[in-house]
Motif scaffolding. Structure first.
Motif, PDB file in Angstrom:
ATOM      1  N   UNK A 382     -41.792 -60.144 -14.711  1.00 38.30           N
ATOM      2  CA  UNK A 382     -42.106 -58.719 -14.743  1.00 38.30           C
ATOM      3  C   UNK A 382     -42.493 -58.222 -13.359  1.00 38.30           C
ATOM      4  N   UNK A 387     -42.948 -54.182 -12.646  1.00 36.16           N
ATOM      5  CA  UNK A 387     -43.831 -53.550 -13.624  1.00 36.16           C
ATOM      6  C   UNK A 387     -45.259 -53.616 -13.094  1.00 36.16           C
ATOM      7  N   UNK A 388     -45.955 -52.494 -12.979  1.00 38.19           N
ATOM      8  CA  UNK A 388     -47.339 -52.568 -12.530  1.00 38.19           C
ATOM      9  C   UNK A 388     -48.226 -53.154 -13.618  1.00 38.19           C
ATOM     10  N   UNK A 389     -49.353 -53.681 -13.294  1.00 36.81           N
ATOM     11  CA  UNK A 389     -49.930 -53.764 -11.952  1.00 36.81           C
ATOM     12  C   UNK A 389     -49.637 -55.125 -11.300  1.00 36.81           C
ATOM     13  N   UNK A 393     -44.361 -54.417  -8.195  1.00 31.42           N
ATOM     14  CA  UNK A 393     -44.413 -52.970  -8.312  1.00 31.42           C
ATOM     15  C   UNK A 393     -44.742 -52.343  -6.969  1.00 31.42           C
ATOM     16  N   UNK A 416     -33.568 -46.761  -8.260  1.00 33.42           N
ATOM     17  CA  UNK A 416     -34.300 -46.581  -9.512  1.00 33.42           C
ATOM     18  C   UNK A 416     -33.456 -47.047 -10.688  1.00 33.42           C
ATOM     19  N   UNK A 420     -34.004 -50.354 -13.454  1.00 32.64           N
ATOM     20  CA  UNK A 420     -33.931 -50.355 -14.918  1.00 32.64           C
ATOM     21  C   UNK A 420     -32.930 -51.406 -15.400  1.00 32.64           C
ATOM     22  N   UNK A 423     -34.372 -54.837 -15.339  1.00 30.13           N
ATOM     23  CA  UNK A 423     -35.329 -55.159 -16.390  1.00 30.13           C
ATOM     24  C   UNK A 423     -34.660 -55.879 -17.555  1.00 30.13           C
TER      25      UNK A 423
ATOM     26  N   UNK B 142     -49.761 -43.577 -12.289  1.00 24.41           N
ATOM     27  CA  UNK B 142     -48.545 -44.341 -12.556  1.00 24.41           C
ATOM     28  C   UNK B 142     -48.869 -45.754 -13.030  1.00 24.41           C
ATOM     29  N   UNK B 143     -49.837 -46.380 -12.401  1.00 24.89           N
ATOM     30  CA  UNK B 143     -50.210 -47.745 -12.792  1.00 24.89           C
ATOM     31  C   UNK B 143     -50.660 -47.758 -14.251  1.00 24.89           C
ATOM     32  N   UNK B 146     -47.820 -47.223 -16.655  1.00 27.81           N
ATOM     33  CA  UNK B 146     -46.944 -48.372 -16.842  1.00 27.81           C
ATOM     34  C   UNK B 146     -47.659 -49.533 -17.522  1.00 27.81           C
ATOM     35  N   UNK B 147     -48.968 -49.553 -17.371  1.00 26.82           N
ATOM     36  CA  UNK B 147     -49.738 -50.632 -17.986  1.00 26.82           C
ATOM     37  C   UNK B 147     -49.547 -50.624 -19.492  1.00 26.82           C
ATOM     38  N   UNK B 149     -46.839 -50.117 -21.014  1.00 28.93           N
ATOM     39  CA  UNK B 149     -45.488 -50.533 -21.373  1.00 28.93           C
ATOM     40  C   UNK B 149     -45.423 -51.946 -21.943  1.00 28.93           C
ATOM     41  N   UNK B 150     -45.942 -52.889 -21.172  1.00 26.37           N
ATOM     42  CA  UNK B 150     -45.761 -54.292 -21.532  1.00 26.37           C
ATOM     43  C   UNK B 150     -46.472 -54.654 -22.844  1.00 26.37           C
ATOM     44  N   UNK B 172     -38.908 -50.019 -24.176  1.00 23.14           N
ATOM     45  CA  UNK B 172     -39.190 -50.450 -22.812  1.00 23.14           C
ATOM     46  C   UNK B 172     -38.246 -49.746 -21.831  1.00 23.14           C
ATOM     47  N   UNK B 176     -39.226 -47.022 -19.086  1.00 19.56           N
ATOM     48  CA  UNK B 176     -39.126 -47.434 -17.689  1.00 19.56           C
ATOM     49  C   UNK B 176     -38.181 -46.506 -16.940  1.00 19.56           C
ATOM     50  N   UNK B 180     -39.470 -44.441 -13.721  1.00 21.62           N
ATOM     51  CA  UNK B 180     -38.966 -44.626 -12.364  1.00 21.62           C
ATOM     52  C   UNK B 180     -38.676 -43.274 -11.736  1.00 21.62           C
TER      53      UNK B 180
END
Lengths: 482, 505, 161, 101
Positions: A382, A387-389, A393, A416, A420, A423, B142-143, B146-147, B149-150, B172, B176, B180
């Motif tokens: 990831x 993917x953050x954090x 990323x 961008x 995707x 991923x 943004x962090x 996105x956090x 997402x997983x 996902x 994503x 982006x």
């Protein structure tokens, strides 16, 4: 000629270490060869210490102006040493199980590392060329060390042929540059290109040849054909070393040449680099979708990553300025971060590979059989996906930032879209590990201590840099050439 | 109190992630400890959140309880958090709903049984969701964004229904993809602003003077990210799949909170920073919102899966929220915030009920239920109550958001064409009728009618005490917000006035 | 005088190079390579790079070709006519012709008016001084390359017992 | 003597080398073709050195280093070829391709 020994101390330490490794390998009886590993490890650690002693010093120039130790060189040398340490730690158990001679392996690895160290300090075409060869020549042998394995033979052959071909093309370009500028010093080349009204076409042609030559080393499209086969056939730690250290060395050479010598021609090569970068990432990511072997997947993913790292070069400005600075820093920061996530992913592949296999199918249900390994693999994948954090990323953010700063919105959008696409295949592995029932693979994989260490270091770095990206960004900004 | 004012928000957001780490280091066998940890680390943030209400000044416009610290100096990103009347209700909702989910999870955990993984992910999710509502720096935002997402990917993919993998990857990738572009928008904004900054509050001052072409472009980029999350028609297709396949707790969190992140993004970032672009796109947003309302209602009429029906109804409800936002008026935005909270409470509740029905009947197919009011009177009653709240009956929470959104579109911001928006109002009105139609029809089919043969004579357990505990706050809020809408409006109004001022309203 | 020598040697190089890439016999190929290398050595002499010329003779001709022939024999590669070409010959021809066309046009345009003047040749002495003063760094690096190549070649070619 | 003549010769050598690399499928022949390209670069370096009257002799030095490195690489390359031959009795590039994509 006065030599600044402090400036070359790390290289001297490493040269000493590799001589010792060679001698120790000769005198030790076969059953004591295990000692060579700690010796090599100490050698690299000593080099690292010598480097750390140089950190923060003002720029030193020595050996007739060919060898420059500035913050850029020190940062990248430290990165190379860390990558080598991780590779060493990854190799020990692997080599024993595969029955590969330890002594020669470490010797060659250290030789290659020496080439990386010198390339980071070289500001002249001649040492850049010889350093690059010092990086590659031992690497051919390393790739072929699984001697009875046909795939390994072929890995070495392909790598060898592509590499010297690229060298030949690069040298032809260099000879033309020498012809039109009368010098091989990078800074001088820039000055003379600006001063003398040479025909643009010849400058472009020679830059083109040089870029093509480096394109092979950094596995840019369409020169990436050797990468998957070589990575798959090589011993896996060697593949890790190639994909991180060797590729970074290629980038270091390329960045130095482009930013110091050729930035005056940026408006000519910028579109070319942009096209190469986009094609590289798109090709890498699309083909990665179809892969079934974990090392090949990582190989194609590393091609994709090379495209991202190349992208900031596409916004370089003829007149220099902050855009160039940002672009350079973005590429460097990406290289720094990339090293840890890639090393981490390869470490897991090594750790699991011996018992479980190298096919993605073999990873089915790993989440149930070895949850720890599966979780860290997820972290690395990831992170590579951005993917953050997780650190990847931040790396992508820097690239996006640089590209948008250069007002190349379409490049940013292309990247961008690539992010995707990428991923898909990272998630494919993750899906295998967690969403599928525990297959018939081994239960509770035993990971040797040294491998645990590499995995732990990589994980910590990926998480730490992900939360505090400044660790990498600051280093990268400090250590730029432009 | 001083500490709370400075670090309370941070504490409430990061406590769950501490809990997740603790759970990760607890052996898998000690399920009691794990459950206790999850309960404790959702309860503590809630306590902090309630205490925050004491230091928050309701009558004030602008940000409060701010923390602004250096974070990534080299790219100019800062750790800047704070709340105002728009974020406060959403933050509190997040903290509350996750706590309720933790209570619910004490007894009902989805298969395959793995409380450690599930609860750790839930806590991780909470940090991401709550963080999104307090972040005032685009990178930080943004962090957190996105956090989310997983954990949600794993929640759907690991504990979901039969088509979980498809739903998980779809969720996902859609998100994503959107995020982006959102990130590119953030970066473009950063470089267009002088001085360069990621700070939302600074950007609110700088952004409006950007050239309109740039505003439009950036708004579009970010808009894709937010619109996918809302989800706005035609980006909604991930939602029914994700909702249907997700485990109960996942669906609840998804509906109650995740979707609000998108609408919140419009309110916090896009609109105030780029008011010109907001005015340009408002008619389009309004149109998409109305399409979503009608389209969702028509789709609901065709659904036989209870969860899928609720999922589509979410699309419709979020359409009302977006319609309110699109009017760019004080009433409209107020209605939108109210609608967000109300939808969170009601639809969260509906998904709880759907989950419990599935627990008992092992199916969500509406034709196979039937006669539930006879067999399970309490559960049937709750379903009827919540569904009626959902259709917007006056006196319950669903009413205010929708009615005010429709009302506000009679008289949108003066810069917008009121004719267009009146057409939207009419269409939205038709949507409400349809919504009432399918929800009543659903109640009729589930609660009334004949008990299917396979359940004849079989014992079915009605609502259990633990469920009641987990649900009571939501039910009370449904009633309370319906009767006393000022509970929300008093908090939001001042901030909304501040927001609409930026738009020249 | 020099131009005549150049003309003859250039013709030799061109012929040998073309034959090298078209021959159907491996050993002939090695011999053509030898011819090219020798021709290049004469050119080096002509361009007053005596030392380079001798290194070319000693290293390339004395060692490389022997090495190549050894390799050919050791691998007992079939030394007769055989299919040595891949299917991509037309494409290869197009690509290389294009490269030749572009490169030669550009260098012609760039260096049209310039001529080389044959002055006194440098001695090995001056070259040696240059290497050991200005070019110590590449020299040292190359020595490690040679060491690594030596070890590497031994490791790879050695038969495992 | 016009320097362009020499440069056209070296360009020709370089292009022929490229042709050899693309058209040949025997590893040793590919290797030989690459040697042609290296020699093209060498000729360039030496003639430019003369043209520019480089006092530092960088052109000649460069050529020397290229020759040395080429020799070292050839050693390794032939070792690899021998290794492959021992395992598979062929040195054709096409036949050696177990792996694609």
């Amino acid at each position: 000629m006065q030599i600044d020994y402090a400036a070359v101390a790390p290289e001297l330490v490493l040269t000493g270490a590799l001589c010792i490794v060679l001698v120790v390998d000769l005198v030790l009886p076969d059953n004591r060869k295990g000692l060579i590993m700690p010796v090599s490890l100490l050698g690299v650690a000593g080099t690292l210490l010598a480097l750390l002693a140089l950190a923060g010093d003002p720029t030193r120039t020595t050996l007739g102006g060919m060898f420059v130790v500035d913050s850029f060189a020190v940062t990248l040398k430290i990165l190379f040493c860390v990558a080598a340490l991780l590779t060493l730690a990854m190799s020990y158990d692997y080599l024993r199980k595969e029955g590969i001679h330890q002594g020669e392996f470490y010797f060659l690895l250290l030789c290659s590392l020496l080439g990386m160290l010198t390339i980071a300090s070289s500001r002249d075409l001649l040492p850049i060329f010889v350093s690059l060869e010092l990086v590659s020549v031992p690497a051919f042998v390393l790739a072929g060390l699984q001697k009875i394995d046909v795939k390994s033979n072929e890995a070495a052959l392909k790598f060898f042929l592509f590499s010297i071909l690229s060298t030949a093309v690069m040298l032809f370009g260099m000879s033309l540059i020498y012809g039109i500028t009368g010098t091989t010093n990078l800074a001088e080349i820039a000055v003379r290109l600006a001063a003398t009204p040479v025909l643009r076409s010849i400058a472009v042609l020679s830059v083109f040849f040089v870029v093509v030559g480096f394109g092979f080393k950094i596995s840019a499209f369409p020169f990436q054909w050797w990468v998957p086969d070589t990575y798959e056939g090589s011993p896996v730690p060697v593949a890790a070393f190639l994909s991180v250290a060797s590729k970074t060395a290629g980038f270091v050479g390329l960045l130095q040449i482009m930013f110091i010598a050729f930035h005056g021609l940026a408006d000519v090569w910028r579109p070319f680099i942009a096209a190469v970068a986009i094609l590289t990432m798109t090709f890498g990511n699309l083909v990665a979708l179809t892969q079934r072997h974990i090392v090949r997947l990582l190989a194609y993913s590393s091609i994709g990553q090379a495209g991202y790292i190349l992208l900031p070069l596409a916004v370089v400005n003829v007149n220099g300025g902050s855009v160039n600075h940002e672009a350079f820093a973005a590429s460097i920061a990406y290289l720094l971060i990339y090293a840890f996530m890639e090393m981490g992913a390869f470490s897991v592949a090594v750790a699991y590979g011996r018992e479980g296999g190298y096919f993605i199918d073999d990873y089915a249900g790993l989440g149930y059989r070895a949850p720890g390994l599966a979780v860290v693999m997820t972290v690395f994948l990831f992170s590579l996906a951005g993917i953050p954090p997780l650190a990847g990323w931040a790396a992508k953010l820097f690239i996006f930032r640089a590209v948008i700063d250069g007002h190349e919105y379409w490049l940013a959008v292309a990247m961008a879209v690539n992010t995707v696409i990428a991923l898909f295949y990272y998630a494919k592995v993750v899906r295998r590990m967690f969403f599928e029932p525990a297959g018939d693979g081994p239960l509770g994989v035993k990971v040797p201590l040294l491998l645990q260490a590499t995995i732990a270091v990589s994980t910590v770095m990926v998480l730490l840099v992900g939360i505090l990206p400044d660790l990498a960004a600051h280093l990268a900004r400090m250590s730029t050439l432009v | 109190m001083d500490f709370l004012a400075h670090w309370g928000l941070t504490l409430s957001v990061f406590l769950p992630i501490v809990g997740a780490a603790l759970i990760a280091f607890t052996p898998k066998e000690q399920e009691k400890t794990i459950k206790f940890l999850s309960l404790a680390f959702t309860f503590l943030p809630l306590v902090v959140g309630v205490l925050l209400l004491r230091v928050y000044h309701i009558g004030m416009t602008g940000m409060q309880l701010e923390t602004n610290r250096s974070w990534i100096p080299s790219i100019g990103a800062r750790y800047h958090v704070g709340i105002d009347g728009i974020s406060l209700p959403l933050l509190e909702l997040t903290l509350l709903v996750t706590f309720l989910c933790a209570i619910y999870s004490l007894k009902w955990l989805p298969e395959p049984h793995n409380p450690k993984g599930f609860l750790a992910l839930m806590l991780l999710l909470e940090t991401g969701m709550a963080g999104t509502f307090i972040a005032l720096d685009l990178v930080l935002f943004f962090i957190f964004w996105e956090l989310v997402l997983v954990p949600m990917y794993f929640m759907i993919g690991l504990w979901g229904g039969p088509r979980r993998e498809y739903a998980a990857i779809k969720f996902f990738l859609y998100t994503l993809f959107g995020s982006v572009f959102m990130l590119l928008g953030f970066l473009a904004l950063y470089f267009r602003a002088s001085p360069h900054t990621f700070d939302v509050l600074q950007l609110q001052r700088i952004g409006p003077s950007l050239p309109s072409g740039i505003q439009n472009l950036i708004f579009l980029g970010m808009g894709i990210g937010f619109a996918i999350k809302v989800p706005m028609w035609p980006f909604h297709t991930w939602l029914p799949d994700a909702h249907t396949e997700a485990p109960t707790v996942g669906s609840v969190l998804l509906a109650a909170i995740l979707l609000k992140m998108g609408t919140y993004g419009f309110l916090r970032i896009s609109i105030p920073i780029m008011p010109h672009a907001a005015r340009t796109y408002a008619p389009l947003i309004g149109a998409l919102a109305v399409i979503a309302i009608v389209y969702a209602a028509l789709n609901c009429l065709a659904q036989t899966d209870l969860k899928r029906l609720i999922a589509f109804s979410s699309v419709g409800h979020m359409g009302f929220v977006m319609l309110g936002i699109a009017t760019l008026t004080q009433i409209g935005v107020n209605a939108a915030v109210f609608g967000m909270v109300a939808h969170g409470v009601i639809t969260g509740m509906l998904f709880f009920i759907a989950g419990s029905i599935h627990e008992r009947y092992h199916t969500r197919e509406i034709p196979q239920l039937g006669g539930m009011a006879l067999r399970l009177p309490i559960l049937g009653g709750l379903l009827a109550f919540t569904a009626i709240a959902s259709l917007g009956l006056p006196g319950l929470a669903g009413f205010w958001g929708e009615v005010l959104a429709l009302l506000s579109s009679y008289n949108p911001l003066s810069a917008l064409s009121s004719h267009t928006f009146r057409v939207y109002m009419v269409a939205g009105g038709i949507g409400t009728v349809l919504t009432a139609g399918y929800l009543l029809w659903m109640i009729q089919r589930v609660n009334l009618g004949k008990v299917p043969a396979q359940w004849e004579g079989k014992k079915l357990v009605d609502v259990q005490p633990l469920e009641m505990v987990a649900w009571a706050p939501l039910l009370l809020l449904t009633l309370g917000l319906g009767l006393f809408p000022r509970l929300i409006f008093d908090v939001t109004t001042h901030s909304v006035i501040g927001l609409t001022k930026l738009l020249g309203g | 005088m020099q131009q005549v020598v150049f003309g003859i040697v250039a013709a030799l190089i061109v012929f040998a190079a073309v034959r090298l890439v078209t021959t159907r016999n491996l050993v002939h190929g090695a011999l053509y390579l030898l011819a090219v290398l020798a021709g290049a050595a004469i050119l080096f002499l002509l361009f007053l790079a005596e030392f380079v010329a001798w290194v070319q003779v000693l290293v390339y001709i004395g060692a490389v070709v022997v090495l190549l022939l050894f390799g050919l024999m050791l691998t007992r590669a079939p030394i007769g006519n055989m299919a040595l070409d891949s299917q991509t010959r037309p494409l290869a021809a197009v690509v290389s012709l294009a490269i030749f066309g572009i490169t030669s046009t550009i260098v012609w345009k760039t260096f049209k008016g310039q001529t080389v003047h044959f002055s006194k040749p440098n001695t090995v002495d001056t070259l040696g001084r240059a290497i050991f003063s200005q070019y110590v760094l590449p020299f040292e690096i190359v020595s490690v390359v040679l060491l690594a190549a030596l070890v590497g070649a031994v490791v790879l070619a050695r038969k495992e017992e | 003597m016009p320097v362009a003549w020499v440069l056209i010769l070296s360009s020709f050598l370089f292009s022929v080398g490229i042709y050899g690399v693309l058209a040949r499928r025997n590893a040793v022949l590919v290797l030989m073709s690459i040697e042609l390209m290296l020699n093209a670069a060498n000729i360039n370096f030496v003639v430019f050195n003369l043209l520019l009257h480089s006092i530092s002799y960088i052109g000649q030095v460069f050529a020397l280093f290229i020759i040395t490195i080429a020799a070292a690489e050839l050693g390794v390359g032939l070792a690899i070829v021998i290794l492959i031959f021992r395992n598979r009795s062929t040195v054709s590039i096409d036949e050696v391709s177990l792996m694609k994509w």
